[in-house]
Scaffold this motif. Structure first.
Motif, PDB file in Angstrom:
ATOM      1  N   LEU A  35       0.824  -1.206   0.000  1.00 31.60           N
ATOM      2  CA  LEU A  35       0.000   0.000   0.000  1.00 31.60           C
ATOM      3  C   LEU A  35       0.861   1.260   0.000  1.00 31.60           C
ATOM      4  O   LEU A  35       0.570   2.211  -0.724  1.00 31.60           O
ATOM      5  CB  LEU A  35      -0.961  -0.004   1.192  1.00 31.60           C
ATOM      6  N   LEU A  36       1.925   1.252   0.784  1.00 28.00           N
ATOM      7  CA  LEU A  36       2.833   2.399   0.804  1.00 28.00           C
ATOM      8  C   LEU A  36       3.468   2.606  -0.572  1.00 28.00           C
ATOM      9  O   LEU A  36       3.585   3.736  -1.047  1.00 28.00           O
ATOM     10  CB  LEU A  36       3.918   2.208   1.870  1.00 28.00           C
ATOM     11  N   ALA A  37       3.865   1.514  -1.224  1.00 29.07           N
ATOM     12  CA  ALA A  37       4.471   1.610  -2.551  1.00 29.07           C
ATOM     13  C   ALA A  37       3.491   2.186  -3.579  1.00 29.07           C
ATOM     14  O   ALA A  37       3.905   2.825  -4.546  1.00 29.07           O
ATOM     15  CB  ALA A  37       4.968   0.237  -3.014  1.00 29.07           C
ATOM     16  N   GLU A  97      -2.722   3.235   7.218  1.00 31.19           N
ATOM     17  CA  GLU A  97      -3.371   3.513   8.503  1.00 31.19           C
ATOM     18  C   GLU A  97      -4.884   3.547   8.358  1.00 31.19           C
ATOM     19  O   GLU A  97      -5.602   3.475   9.353  1.00 31.19           O
ATOM     20  CB  GLU A  97      -2.854   4.827   9.089  1.00 31.19           C
ATOM     21  N   GLU A  98      -5.382   3.658   7.137  1.00 35.59           N
ATOM     22  CA  GLU A  98      -6.832   3.620   6.917  1.00 35.59           C
ATOM     23  C   GLU A  98      -7.383   2.215   7.159  1.00 35.59           C
ATOM     24  O   GLU A  98      -8.580   2.038   7.300  1.00 35.59           O
ATOM     25  CB  GLU A  98      -7.169   4.069   5.502  1.00 35.59           C
ATOM     26  N   THR A 128      -1.996  -2.410  10.610  1.00 33.47           N
ATOM     27  CA  THR A 128      -0.965  -1.715  11.381  1.00 33.47           C
ATOM     28  C   THR A 128      -0.145  -2.725  12.162  1.00 33.47           C
ATOM     29  O   THR A 128      -0.666  -3.718  12.651  1.00 33.47           O
ATOM     30  CB  THR A 128      -1.586  -0.688  12.347  1.00 33.47           C
ATOM     31  N   PRO A 129       1.157  -2.489  12.308  1.00 33.05           N
ATOM     32  CA  PRO A 129       2.017  -3.439  13.010  1.00 33.05           C
ATOM     33  C   PRO A 129       1.572  -3.693  14.450  1.00 33.05           C
ATOM     34  O   PRO A 129       1.699  -4.788  14.950  1.00 33.05           O
ATOM     35  CB  PRO A 129       3.399  -2.787  12.984  1.00 33.05           C
ATOM     36  N   ASP A 130       1.030  -2.675  15.127  1.00 36.71           N
ATOM     37  CA  ASP A 130       0.603  -2.864  16.514  1.00 36.71           C
ATOM     38  C   ASP A 130      -0.490  -3.915  16.638  1.00 36.71           C
ATOM     39  O   ASP A 130      -0.562  -4.641  17.617  1.00 36.71           O
ATOM     40  CB  ASP A 130       0.114  -1.550  17.124  1.00 36.71           C
ATOM     41  N   ASP A 131      -1.380  -3.990  15.646  1.00 40.28           N
ATOM     42  CA  ASP A 131      -2.458  -4.972  15.721  1.00 40.28           C
ATOM     43  C   ASP A 131      -1.927  -6.395  15.709  1.00 40.28           C
ATOM     44  O   ASP A 131      -2.488  -7.280  16.330  1.00 40.28           O
ATOM     45  CB  ASP A 131      -3.443  -4.802  14.558  1.00 40.28           C
TER      46      ASP A 131
END
Length: 142
Positions: free
Chosen positions: A97-99, A105-106, A111-114
């Motif tokens: 998604l970043l690429a 974050e949407e 997210t890594p925390d999840d």
């Protein structure tokens, strides 16, 4: 399907890669969009067979190693205490998604925390009947 950013293709480890999976995977790859092949339910594979099975599945699909993740999203409690490789799937989604210039974050689940803080349900009591998967909804003909 034109609005899909990435494809996550789930393969049931108990069923393996069959003609339908090959055809569907090929269609996903032909889209030119990022595709991740996920072999789910790896917790039920025999340890002595797992590596051979996964190598065979990846070979049949022709999936690049970086786009192929074995996982167990809801493993049997007696075989694993929680999800297996969910963090790798989430990291792949986030990176793709970043690429693409999207904001991962949407998607709260990406997210890594999840991955590290997701609650794992307690194992059932020893006298509980075995878990059964929910019934599959009827499929419409293609």
């Amino acid at each position: 399907l034109d609005h899909i950013d990435i494809y996550l293709y789930l393969i049931n480890a108990e069923g393996g890669v069959q003609a339908r999976e090959l055809s569907d995977w090929k269609r996903c790859r032909e889209s030119g969009k990022p595709c991740l092949a996920i072999v789910n339910k790896i917790d039920v594979l025999r340890p002595r067979d797992k590596d051979r099975y996964l190598a065979d599945a990846r070979s049949k699909l022709g999936a690049p190693e970086e786009d192929f993740i074995p996982a167990a999203f809801d493993p049997l409690p007696q075989l694993a205490p929680g999800p297996i490789h969910l963090d790798q799937v989430q990291a792949w989604i986030r990176a793709k998604l970043l690429a693409l210039g999207k904001d991962p974050e949407e998607l709260p689940a990406a997210t890594p925390d999840d991955a590290t803080h997701s609650p794992v349900p307690p194992p059932p009591p020893p006298d509980a009947p075995p878990r059964r998967p929910p019934p599959m909804p009827p499929q419409s003909p293609r």
